[in-house]
Design a protein around this motif. Structure first.
Motif, PDB file in Angstrom:
ATOM      1  N   TYR A  13      86.389  24.114   6.431  1.00 17.01           N
ATOM      2  CA  TYR A  13      87.883  23.632   6.136  1.00 17.01           C
ATOM      3  C   TYR A  13      87.985  22.020   6.046  1.00 17.01           C
ATOM      4  CZ  TYR A  13      89.631  27.767   8.209  1.00 17.01           C
ATOM      5  OH  TYR A  13      89.868  29.294   8.348  1.00 17.01           O
ATOM      6  N   VAL A  20      85.969  20.439   8.917  1.00 13.04           N
ATOM      7  CA  VAL A  20      85.442  21.342  10.328  1.00 13.04           C
ATOM      8  C   VAL A  20      84.798  22.526   9.786  1.00 13.04           C
ATOM      9  CG1 VAL A  20      86.794  22.829  11.795  1.00 13.04           C
ATOM     10  CG2 VAL A  20      87.699  20.660  11.002  1.00 13.04           C
ATOM     11  N   ALA A  22      84.326  25.662  10.737  1.00 14.81           N
ATOM     12  CA  ALA A  22      84.893  26.797  11.639  1.00 14.81           C
ATOM     13  C   ALA A  22      83.936  27.831  12.037  1.00 14.81           C
ATOM     14  CB  ALA A  22      86.195  27.333  10.958  1.00 14.81           C
ATOM     15  N   PRO A  41      85.642  30.380  23.362  1.00 19.99           N
ATOM     16  CA  PRO A  41      86.812  29.425  23.679  1.00 19.99           C
ATOM     17  C   PRO A  41      87.632  28.978  22.253  1.00 19.99           C
ATOM     18  CG  PRO A  41      84.438  28.392  24.130  1.00 19.99           C
ATOM     19  CD  PRO A  41      84.377  29.798  23.493  1.00 19.99           C
ATOM     20  N   SER A  42      88.956  28.928  22.715  1.00 20.20           N
ATOM     21  CA  SER A  42      89.698  28.305  21.612  1.00 20.20           C
ATOM     22  C   SER A  42      88.965  27.314  20.543  1.00 20.20           C
ATOM     23  CB  SER A  42      91.024  27.682  22.265  1.00 20.20           C
ATOM     24  OG  SER A  42      91.902  27.512  21.231  1.00 20.20           O
ATOM     25  N   GLY A  43      89.329  27.715  19.177  1.00 17.70           N
ATOM     26  CA  GLY A  43      88.555  27.047  18.379  1.00 17.70           C
ATOM     27  C   GLY A  43      87.098  27.217  18.000  1.00 17.70           C
ATOM     28  N   SER A  44      86.784  28.355  18.525  1.00 14.79           N
ATOM     29  CA  SER A  44      85.273  28.626  18.507  1.00 14.79           C
ATOM     30  C   SER A  44      84.827  29.384  17.078  1.00 14.79           C
ATOM     31  CB  SER A  44      84.636  29.273  19.574  1.00 14.79           C
ATOM     32  OG  SER A  44      85.497  30.732  20.020  1.00 14.79           O
ATOM     33  N   GLY A  45      85.919  29.783  16.408  1.00 13.75           N
ATOM     34  CA  GLY A  45      86.013  30.344  15.138  1.00 13.75           C
ATOM     35  C   GLY A  45      86.163  32.002  15.204  1.00 13.75           C
ATOM     36  N   LYS A  46      86.815  32.624  16.160  1.00 10.90           N
ATOM     37  CA  LYS A  46      86.804  34.078  16.162  1.00 10.90           C
ATOM     38  C   LYS A  46      87.926  34.653  15.035  1.00 10.90           C
ATOM     39  CE  LYS A  46      88.660  33.696  20.398  1.00 10.90           C
ATOM     40  NZ  LYS A  46      88.779  32.291  20.639  1.00 10.90           N
ATOM     41  N   SER A  47      88.975  33.843  14.864  1.00  7.40           N
ATOM     42  CA  SER A  47      89.970  34.355  14.032  1.00  7.40           C
ATOM     43  C   SER A  47      89.548  33.994  12.600  1.00  7.40           C
ATOM     44  CB  SER A  47      91.439  33.549  14.269  1.00  7.40           C
ATOM     45  OG  SER A  47      91.992  33.955  15.367  1.00  7.40           O
ATOM     46  N   THR A  48      88.890  32.974  12.342  1.00 12.85           N
ATOM     47  CA  THR A  48      88.177  32.617  11.079  1.00 12.85           C
ATOM     48  C   THR A  48      87.266  33.692  10.679  1.00 12.85           C
ATOM     49  OG1 THR A  48      88.276  30.213  11.532  1.00 12.85           O
ATOM     50  CG2 THR A  48      86.685  31.112   9.583  1.00 12.85           C
ATOM     51  N   HIS A 200      90.652  37.305  24.518  1.00  9.76           N
ATOM     52  CA  HIS A 200      90.632  36.166  25.622  1.00  9.76           C
ATOM     53  C   HIS A 200      90.097  36.739  26.846  1.00  9.76           C
ATOM     54  CE1 HIS A 200      92.186  33.512  22.913  1.00  9.76           C
ATOM     55  NE2 HIS A 200      91.321  32.474  23.110  1.00  9.76           N
TER      56      HIS A 200
END
Ligand SMILES: Nc1ncnc2c1ncn2[C@@H]1O[C@H](COP(=O)(O)OP(=O)(O)OP(=O)(O)O)[C@@H](O)[C@H]1O
Ligand SMILES: [Mg+2]
Length: 239
Positions: A13, A20, A22, A41-48, A200
């Motif tokens: 991004y 970033v 991601a 963790p949050s921000g680790s790229g799971k949703s991406t 999570h």
């Protein structure tokens, strides 16, 4: 056979100094009839990663192949068709259509595709999710757990190549969570479906056959499923 595979998948991004990464080179294969939990963790790229796997977003580089189809060869209409015909989705926020009954929600993917339900499969699904006496109810008349069971049935009604679940138990109490995880487990064990779930929750991850952990856009662990305690220990060690 792998139903889903990625090769050196990257998603950046922004540009230059503020870019970033991601996803920073993810290569994963998912065989049929396996239940995978993706944690990190949050921000680790799971949703991406989920969005790229499901054709909801396009990678900066690298490839995604689903059910033999390289996604980059599809235009937006092709991706929409693939999602409708070959993929199933379960989200944290149930996402049912409020004005439709439970049964109409379950059969919606077929209605949209102009297809008739396979009645034997539909009956089996309804029995499995245990909503036989709630089929005429609207979502507002169902508990959260019941709504999510409707969502799971809807995601399976067209026998997708892959079912993607993004925090499917995030809004549920522990009893309803167990029911929904049990359903996903059954979909894999009895119906041979392939499930990829972001979570999570160590308890939820413990329902899976395989645990993939991301950190900073990379796979830092890929191994067999663990019980909840094992999942927590592993997360401490790697993420
Ligand atoms: N549209 C966007 N524009 C810019 N940066 C983004 C965008 N979407 C995600 N990111 C960044 O990419 C990285 C990965 O985000 P992603 O949403 O995939 O994480 P996640 O593992 O799903 O986190 P969470 O557990 O909080 O849901 C984060 O640093 C995030 O800030
Ligand atoms: Mg996320």
């Amino acid at each position: 056979m792998n139903i889903v595979s990625t090769a050196d998948l990257r998603r950046t991004y922004g540009e230059g100094e503020t870019a970033v990464h991601a996803l920073a080179g993810v290569t994963l294969s998912f065989p049929a009839a396996q239940f995978t939990a993706i944690m990190g963790p949050s921000g680790s790229g799971k949703s991406t990663l989920m969005h790229l796997l499901a054709g909801l977003d396009r990678p900066t580089s690298g490839s995604v192949v689903i059910d033999g189809q390289e996604l980059s060869t599809l235009d937006d209409a092709g991706l929409t068709r693939l999602r409708r015909d070959r993929l199933g989705f379960v989200f944290q926020a149930f996402n049912l259509v409020p004005v439709l009954t439970a049964l109409e929600n379950i059969t919606l993917p077929l209605t949209l595709a102009g297809r008739k339900p396979d009645q034997a499969w539909l009956d089996q699904l309804i029995e499995t999710v245990g909503l036989g006496d709630r089929l005429t109810h609207r979502p507002a008349e169902l508990s959260g757990g019941q709504q999510q069971r409707v969502a799971v049935a809807r995601a399976l009604v067209h026998r997708p190549a892959v079912l993607f679940a993004d925090e499917p138990t995030g809004n549920l109490d522990s009893h309803s969570s167990e029911e929904v995880l049990g359903l996903l487990r059954q979909a894999v064990d009895e119906f041979g479906q392939t499930v990829i779930m972001v979570t999570h929750d160590a308890q939820a991850a413990a329902a899976a056959d395989r645990l993939v952990v991301l950190n900073d856009g990379q796979v830092v662990h890929d191994g067999a499923g663990q019980d909840a305690e094992g999942v927590l220990d592993l997360m401490k060690a790697v993420a």
